[in-house]
Scaffold this active site. Structure first.
Site, mmCIF file in Angstrom:
data_model
loop_
_atom_site.group_PDB
_atom_site.id
_atom_site.type_symbol
_atom_site.label_atom_id
_atom_site.label_comp_id
_atom_site.label_asym_id
_atom_site.label_seq_id
_atom_site.Cartn_x
_atom_site.Cartn_y
_atom_site.Cartn_z
ATOM 1 N N ASP A 127 -0.162 -5.608 1.167
ATOM 2 C CA ASP A 127 -1.522 -6.028 0.843
ATOM 3 C C ASP A 127 -1.426 -7.436 0.272
ATOM 4 O O ASP A 127 -0.557 -7.722 -0.561
ATOM 5 C CB ASP A 127 -2.151 -5.117 -0.212
ATOM 6 N N CYS A 137 0.847 -1.185 0.000
ATOM 7 C CA CYS A 137 0.000 0.000 0.000
ATOM 8 C C CYS A 137 0.888 1.242 0.000
ATOM 9 O O CYS A 137 1.702 1.413 0.906
ATOM 10 C CB CYS A 137 -0.910 -0.002 1.231
#
Length: 134
Positions: free
Chosen positions: A54, A47
Site C-alpha cells: 500500500d 496489506c
C-alpha cells in the site's frame, strides 16, 4: 511468512515496528502555540489481507508541548513500515499512538491518504486532543 490469498509473501507484523528510534528536541517556546505540519508522499506498508504493498501520503500535524519530533528519526520510524502487514485504519492509529508517546503534544492529527487501488480511495484521519481551532 504470512499466507495471503493462496500465495506466500514474506512480510513482518506490527511487532517489528521500532518506535524507540523516535527522538525529540526541546521546544523553546512552550507558551506559544505553533502548528507543526509534516508530510511525506513516501508512505508504504503492506496489506495483511492481500500481501500487496500500500502506498500513499502521510501527514502529521501537531501542537508541541515541551518537545518537537526530530525529523530524521521520524523518517527512520516511518521507513520501518515498508515491510509490515497492517490494515490502513490500524496503521494510522499506531503512528498516532507512537508519536504521542514520543512527544506528548497538546494536539496531534495523523492522516493517511492511500493511493487508489481496486477503484477505492481511502483516507484515514485520527486525532488526539483539542485542535488549534477548537
Amino acid at each position: 511468512m504470512v499466507e495471503a490469498e493462496g500465495r506466500t509473501f514474506a512480510f513482518d507484523g506490527p511487532d517489528k515496528l521500532t518506535p524507540e528510534v523516535l527522538e525529540t528536541f526541546p521546544y523553546e517556546y512552550p507558551a506559544r502555540e505553533a502548528l507543526v505540519e509534516i508530510e511525506t508522499d513516501e508512505w508504504s506498508c503492506v496489506c495483511p489481507f492481500s500481501g500487496l504493498p500500500d502506498y500513499g501520503t502521510l501527514a502529521v500535524r501537531y501542537l508541541p508541548s515541551n518537545v518537537c519530533i526530530e525529523l530524521k528519526s521520524l523518517k527512520y520510524y516511518l521507513t520501518g513500515y515498508r515491510n509490515v502487514g497492517i490494515y490502513q485504519e490500524h496503521a494510522a492509529n499506531r503512528v498516532l499512538e507512537d508519536l504521542i508517546a514520543c512527544c506528548a503534544p497538546r494536539w496531534m492529527e495523523v492522516e493517511l491518504d492511500y493511493r487508489l487501488r481496486g477503484g477505492l480511495h481511502t483516507v484515514v484521519t485520527v486525532v488526539h486532543g483539542e485542535g488549534p481551532d477548537e
